[in-house]
Design a protein around this motif. Sequence first.
Motif, PDB file in Angstrom:
ATOM      1  N   LYS A   5       2.310  10.369  -4.987  1.00 13.90           N
ATOM      2  CA  LYS A   5       1.341  11.121  -3.432  1.00 13.90           C
ATOM      3  C   LYS A   5       0.706   9.781  -2.680  1.00 13.90           C
ATOM      4  N   GLY A   6       1.428   8.724  -2.403  1.00 10.14           N
ATOM      5  CA  GLY A   6       0.867   7.111  -2.461  1.00 10.14           C
ATOM      6  C   GLY A   6       1.312   7.026  -0.708  1.00 10.14           C
ATOM      7  N   LYS A   7       1.283   6.270   0.114  1.00  8.77           N
ATOM      8  CA  LYS A   7       1.562   6.497   1.714  1.00  8.77           C
ATOM      9  C   LYS A   7       2.808   4.743   1.369  1.00  8.77           C
ATOM     10  N   GLY A   8       2.866   4.343   0.393  1.00 11.19           N
ATOM     11  CA  GLY A   8       4.084   3.565   0.701  1.00 11.19           C
ATOM     12  C   GLY A   8       4.077   2.576  -0.513  1.00 11.19           C
ATOM     13  N   GLY A   9       4.847   1.487  -0.657  1.00 14.70           N
ATOM     14  CA  GLY A   9       4.668   0.204  -2.398  1.00 14.70           C
ATOM     15  C   GLY A   9       4.106  -1.020  -1.900  1.00 14.70           C
ATOM     16  N   LYS A  10       4.929  -1.968  -1.970  1.00 10.08           N
ATOM     17  CA  LYS A  10       3.904  -2.565  -2.242  1.00 10.08           C
ATOM     18  C   LYS A  10       4.405  -3.086  -0.697  1.00 10.08           C
ATOM     19  N   ASN A  11       5.363  -2.615   0.483  1.00 10.13           N
ATOM     20  CA  ASN A  11       5.567  -3.655   1.286  1.00 10.13           C
ATOM     21  C   ASN A  11       4.281  -3.391   2.046  1.00 10.13           C
ATOM     22  N   ARG A  12       4.289  -1.837   1.539  1.00 10.55           N
ATOM     23  CA  ARG A  12       2.400  -1.613   2.752  1.00 10.55           C
ATOM     24  C   ARG A  12       1.577  -2.111   2.905  1.00 10.55           C
ATOM     25  N   LYS A  13       1.149  -2.624   1.507  1.00  8.76           N
ATOM     26  CA  LYS A  13       0.443  -3.564   0.324  1.00  8.76           C
ATOM     27  C   LYS A  13      -0.091  -4.624   1.193  1.00  8.76           C
ATOM     28  N   ARG A  14       1.505  -4.953   1.545  1.00  7.56           N
ATOM     29  CA  ARG A  14       1.396  -6.693   2.265  1.00  7.56           C
ATOM     30  C   ARG A  14       0.340  -6.334   3.911  1.00  7.56           C
ATOM     31  N   GLY A  15       1.118  -5.350   4.243  1.00  6.03           N
ATOM     32  CA  GLY A  15       0.719  -5.558   5.663  1.00  6.03           C
ATOM     33  C   GLY A  15       1.555  -6.214   6.314  1.00  6.03           C
ATOM     34  N   LYS A  16       0.972  -6.225   8.594  1.00  6.15           N
ATOM     35  CA  LYS A  16       2.500  -6.125   9.066  1.00  6.15           C
ATOM     36  C   LYS A  16       1.422  -7.695   9.473  1.00  6.15           C
ATOM     37  N   ASN A  17       2.359  -8.530  10.047  1.00  6.15           N
ATOM     38  CA  ASN A  17       2.198 -10.185  10.388  1.00  6.15           C
ATOM     39  C   ASN A  17       0.406 -10.031  11.440  1.00  6.15           C
ATOM     40  N   GLU A  18      -0.115 -10.370  11.235  1.00  5.77           N
ATOM     41  CA  GLU A  18      -1.612 -10.040  11.588  1.00  5.77           C
ATOM     42  C   GLU A  18      -1.567 -10.540  13.266  1.00  5.77           C
ATOM     43  N   ALA A  19       0.024 -11.492  13.424  1.00  3.72           N
ATOM     44  CA  ALA A  19      -0.477 -11.822  14.869  1.00  3.72           C
ATOM     45  C   ALA A  19      -0.960 -12.905  14.775  1.00  3.72           C
ATOM     46  N   ASP A  20      -1.133 -13.735  14.205  1.00  6.08           N
ATOM     47  CA  ASP A  20      -2.083 -15.346  13.600  1.00  6.08           C
ATOM     48  C   ASP A  20      -1.938 -16.188  14.765  1.00  6.08           C
ATOM     49  N   ASP A  21      -0.072 -16.069  15.370  1.00  6.37           N
ATOM     50  CA  ASP A  21       0.040 -17.661  16.451  1.00  6.37           C
ATOM     51  C   ASP A  21      -0.301 -17.045  17.805  1.00  6.37           C
TER      52      ASP A  21
END
Length: 145
Positions: A5-21
Motif C-alpha cells: 500500500k506504499g508509494k514506493g521503496g527506499k529510493n523514493r524515501k531518499r528523494g530526488k537531488n534537491e538541486a543544491d548546485d
Amino acid sequence: MPKNKGKGGKNRKRGKNEADDEKRELVFKEDGQEYAQVLRMLGNGRCEAMCIDGTKRLCHIRGKMHKKVWIAAGDIILVGLRDYQDDKADVILKYMPDEARLLKAYGELPDTTRLNEGIGAGLDEEEDGSGNDYIEFEDEDIDKI
C-alpha cells in the motif's frame, strides 16, 4: 498475501537531488550564533566542534539536516548557542566550501582557520613541475648508510 500500500521503496524515501548546485545567499551569524569547525563526528546526530570564540562544544545536528546534509570533520558550520548550556550547541547550517572561502575573505573567519578544500587542495603548491614525492639521494649519501 497483503498488497503493497506504499508509494514506493527506499529510493523514493531518499528523494530526488534537491538541486543544491544553485547559488544560495550567504548567511552571516546573528546574536546567539557562532561559526565553528567540526573536529570529529560522534554519531547519533552529534559532533564535536571548535567554535571561533575558542570554546569546544558538543553540537547536535537538527532533524531538518539529519540524513540530508552530510557533515564531515573539517567542515565550517553555523551553530546556535544555548542560553542554559554553554558547552552545547545546535547545528543550524553547513557552509559549502566556496561559501566558507567567502566567509574567510569577508573577515568573518579568522586567518588561522584551515579550510578543507578537498583532497587535492595542496597539490598546486608545487609549481616547479617535478610533481613526485620521491626523495633523491646522492651517491655519497648511500655510501654513508
